[in-house]
Design a protein around this motif. Structure first.
Motif, PDB file in Angstrom:
ATOM      1  N   VAL A  19       0.912  -1.172  -0.038  1.00  0.00           N
ATOM      2  CA  VAL A  19      -0.229   0.002  -0.082  1.00  0.00           C
ATOM      3  C   VAL A  19       1.124   1.278  -0.102  1.00  0.00           C
ATOM      4  N   ILE A  20       0.839   2.287  -1.057  1.00  0.00           N
ATOM      5  CA  ILE A  20       1.282   3.362  -1.114  1.00  0.00           C
ATOM      6  C   ILE A  20       0.372   4.345  -0.752  1.00  0.00           C
ATOM      7  N   LEU A  21       0.747   5.230   0.140  1.00  0.00           N
ATOM      8  CA  LEU A  21      -0.145   6.455   0.463  1.00  0.00           C
ATOM      9  C   LEU A  21       0.323   7.754  -0.009  1.00  0.00           C
ATOM     10  N   VAL A  74      -4.914  -1.408  -7.743  1.00  0.00           N
ATOM     11  CA  VAL A  74      -5.926  -0.277  -7.874  1.00  0.00           C
ATOM     12  C   VAL A  74      -5.211   1.134  -7.295  1.00  0.00           C
ATOM     13  N   ILE A  75      -5.792   2.264  -7.973  1.00  0.00           N
ATOM     14  CA  ILE A  75      -5.413   3.485  -7.389  1.00  0.00           C
ATOM     15  C   ILE A  75      -6.770   3.931  -7.034  1.00  0.00           C
ATOM     16  N   ILE A  76      -6.945   4.405  -5.720  1.00  0.00           N
ATOM     17  CA  ILE A  76      -8.108   4.807  -5.016  1.00  0.00           C
ATOM     18  C   ILE A  76      -7.806   6.158  -4.660  1.00  0.00           C
ATOM     19  N   ASP A  77      -8.403   6.943  -5.632  1.00  0.00           N
ATOM     20  CA  ASP A  77      -8.297   8.761  -5.288  1.00  0.00           C
ATOM     21  C   ASP A  77      -9.214   9.359  -3.985  1.00  0.00           C
ATOM     22  N   GLU A  78      -8.808  10.102  -3.069  1.00  0.00           N
ATOM     23  CA  GLU A  78      -9.547  10.825  -2.234  1.00  0.00           C
ATOM     24  C   GLU A  78      -9.853   9.435  -1.020  1.00  0.00           C
ATOM     25  N   ILE A  79      -9.127   8.735  -0.587  1.00  0.00           N
ATOM     26  CA  ILE A  79      -9.475   7.656   0.264  1.00  0.00           C
ATOM     27  C   ILE A  79     -10.073   8.096   1.430  1.00  0.00           C
ATOM     28  N   GLN A  80      -9.672   9.325   1.943  1.00  0.00           N
ATOM     29  CA  GLN A  80     -10.336   9.851   3.221  1.00  0.00           C
ATOM     30  C   GLN A  80     -11.657   9.988   3.388  1.00  0.00           C
ATOM     31  N   ARG A  81     -12.243   9.896   2.125  1.00  0.00           N
ATOM     32  CA  ARG A  81     -13.715   9.911   2.011  1.00  0.00           C
ATOM     33  C   ARG A  81     -14.600   8.615   2.472  1.00  0.00           C
ATOM     34  N   VAL A  82     -13.723   7.460   2.522  1.00  0.00           N
ATOM     35  CA  VAL A  82     -14.379   6.076   2.965  1.00  0.00           C
ATOM     36  C   VAL A  82     -13.140   5.620   3.875  1.00  0.00           C
ATOM     37  N   PRO A  83     -13.176   6.025   5.075  1.00  0.00           N
ATOM     38  CA  PRO A  83     -12.128   5.018   5.957  1.00  0.00           C
ATOM     39  C   PRO A  83     -12.614   3.665   6.170  1.00  0.00           C
ATOM     40  N   GLU A  84     -13.864   3.543   5.730  1.00  0.00           N
ATOM     41  CA  GLU A  84     -14.208   1.935   5.825  1.00  0.00           C
ATOM     42  C   GLU A  84     -13.556   1.151   5.007  1.00  0.00           C
ATOM     43  N   ARG A 100      -0.860  -8.166  -4.433  1.00  0.00           N
ATOM     44  CA  ARG A 100      -1.847  -7.072  -4.630  1.00  0.00           C
ATOM     45  C   ARG A 100      -1.111  -5.696  -4.196  1.00  0.00           C
ATOM     46  N   ARG A 101      -1.437  -4.701  -5.034  1.00  0.00           N
ATOM     47  CA  ARG A 101      -0.976  -3.196  -4.866  1.00  0.00           C
ATOM     48  C   ARG A 101      -1.889  -2.219  -5.040  1.00  0.00           C
ATOM     49  N   TYR A 102      -1.971  -1.246  -3.892  1.00  0.00           N
ATOM     50  CA  TYR A 102      -2.886  -0.295  -3.832  1.00  0.00           C
ATOM     51  C   TYR A 102      -2.360   1.054  -3.490  1.00  0.00           C
ATOM     52  N   ILE A 103      -2.314   1.941  -4.333  1.00  0.00           N
ATOM     53  CA  ILE A 103      -1.929   3.288  -4.321  1.00  0.00           C
ATOM     54  C   ILE A 103      -3.213   4.261  -3.906  1.00  0.00           C
ATOM     55  N   LEU A 104      -3.184   4.927  -2.770  1.00  0.00           N
ATOM     56  CA  LEU A 104      -4.148   5.633  -2.375  1.00  0.00           C
ATOM     57  C   LEU A 104      -3.805   7.118  -2.182  1.00  0.00           C
ATOM     58  N   THR A 105      -4.595   8.014  -2.625  1.00  0.00           N
ATOM     59  CA  THR A 105      -4.262   9.363  -2.362  1.00  0.00           C
ATOM     60  C   THR A 105      -5.321  10.002  -1.509  1.00  0.00           C
ATOM     61  N   GLY A 106      -4.831  11.054  -0.846  1.00  0.00           N
ATOM     62  CA  GLY A 106      -5.651  11.591   0.198  1.00  0.00           C
ATOM     63  C   GLY A 106      -5.322  13.087   0.241  1.00  0.00           C
TER      64      GLY A 106
END
Length: 410
Positions: A19-21, A74-84, A100-106
């Motif tokens: 996971v990369i934030l 997967v890249i998930i943009d604006e992850i802070q909107r769904v902390p669930e 598995r690799r996730y790039i999250l942006t916040g």
């Protein structure tokens, strides 16, 4: 489209980290950066943004199912909107860390959210994407930090154009502001930007009443940018309780508008300033809040010098964000008046002092703060430099040099 130098560290992280934030203020270009990672073949997977209402609803309704439908990359943009999403990401990553690799942006500091801190510890690597640096805007990547820490990497004689530098200070590094062709259009953009961040993003993070005071507080902080801040004084001027002001400060940090630089102090008490320096994250934003134009700065070298110090400090912090040297930034200040704008500390606790001057010539007195730091730090002190607007590298003793500021970006 500008090449972001954060791509190198992110590419390395993807080799061994699930996971990369990528954190950073809104409109610093996080989504564009992620698209570049995909276009350059650094990341092969899907891109979704939680700014999209339909995607947001789906993620909130069934976080695990939402992630499974997206696949392993997967890249998930604006992850802070769904902390669930954090706990399902942890579960899926633990099931398969190899692929598995996730790039999250916040656009808010999601690490401060309890569910984030608890769920992804040990599985995540964090990077901050700043507004564009001068090196990114110019397509240059000079070895400034290496020259600071490595005696075998020389500084270069470099001449800068003061008027161009002042206009760069006024423009700042937000990509959308850079693209505006006039100061009037940039000021309109900054005005709309602040309204959106202060009225929307911060409201989503806070239940505090009276957020209408935030613009005034931000302006008060802007007037002290680059200085150590007495929080009680600002709270008094704003007419609010100190505890409320501290909460406001935390919120402004969470959306990355404010940057704190902690104080470096030796293991002694009494004579050292321990308060952090506070900076805004962009000098274009700072100029907007202070009502300064390029012309007003060009007409007053003293005022311009204060903005120049902020500008250079931010440039160094940006370069630190993608550097492999693992340097931590501090400031040094004594109640007697001795100070150093930046103190960089490496993993061995060795210190490199940097003083910033907007003048075109340097004398021995400009090294007084650095020499005081050297005396206190002893063998830990390695080097002291004064960055200035002249064009010659000049020695002032074995460990001290005057260095043209153009070494930072030319």
């Amino acid at each position: 489209m500008y090449q972001r130098y954060m791509a190198g560290p992110v590419k390395e992280a993807l080799e061994d980290t699930s996971v990369i934030l990528i954190n950073g203020a809104r409109q610093t270009g996080k989504s564009t950066f992620c698209q570049q990672l995909m276009e350059q073949g650094i990341f092969n997977g899907r891109f979704v943004t939680l700014d999209d209402a339909t995607t947001l609803t789906a993620a909130q309704a069934d976080p695990t199912g939402f992630l499974l439908d997206l696949g392993e990359q997967v890249i998930i943009d604006e992850i802070q909107r769904v902390p669930e999403l954090f706990l399902p990401i942890k579960k899926l990553v633990d099931e398969n860390r190899k692929t598995r690799r996730y790039i999250l942006t916040g656009s808010a500091d999601v690490i401060a959210l309890p569910r984030m801190a608890d769920s992804l510890a040990g599985r995540i690597e964090m990077h901050q994407l700043w507004p564009l640096s001068q090196t990114e805007l110019r397509g240059s990547d000079p070895p400034f930090l290496k020259a600071v820490t490595d005696p075998d990497t020389p500084y270069q004689n470099r001449k800068i154009n003061w008027e161009d530098t002042v206009r760069a200070i006024k423009t700042g590094g937000y990509p959308d502001a850079v693209l505006r062709t006039t100061e009037t259009r940039r000021d309109r953009w900054f005005e709309a930007y602040l309204t959106a961040v202060l009225q929307k993003d911060i409201r989503e993070l806070s239940n505090i009443e009276g957020l209408t005071q935030l613009p005034n507080i931000l302006h008060l902080l802007a007037t002290r940018a680059g200085s150590t801040v007495n929080f009680s004084d600002i709270a008094r001027l704003a007419g609010i309780k100190n505890t409320t002001f501290q909460r406001y400060m935390a919120l402004l940090e969470h959306v990355f508008l404010l940057v704190k630089i902690p104080a470096w102090t030796p293991n002694t008490e009494g004579q050292f300033v321990k308060s952090p320096k506070v900076l805004l994250n962009d000098t274009g934003l700072l100029c907007h809040l202070m009502g300064e134009s390029a012309e007003s700065l060009l007409s007053n070298r003293t005022t311009a010098g204060l903005f120049f110090e902020n500008f250079v400090t931010l440039e160094i912090l940006k370069q630190l964000s993608w550097s492999s040297l693992s340097l931590k930034a501090y400031h040094f200040s004594m109640h007697s008046g001795a100070e150093v704008d930046l103190v960089l500390e490496d993993r061995k606790k060795q210190l490199y002092g940097i003083e910033i001057k907007s003048k075109a010539s340097v004398n021995a007195a400009d090294f007084n703060g650095l020499k005081r730091l050297a005396t206190l730090a002893g063998k830990k002190f390695q080097k002291g430099i004064v960055l200035y607007t002249g064009d010659q590298v000049t020695g002032f003793g074995e460990a001290f040099k005057a260095v043209p500021v153009g070494n930072l970006w030319q």
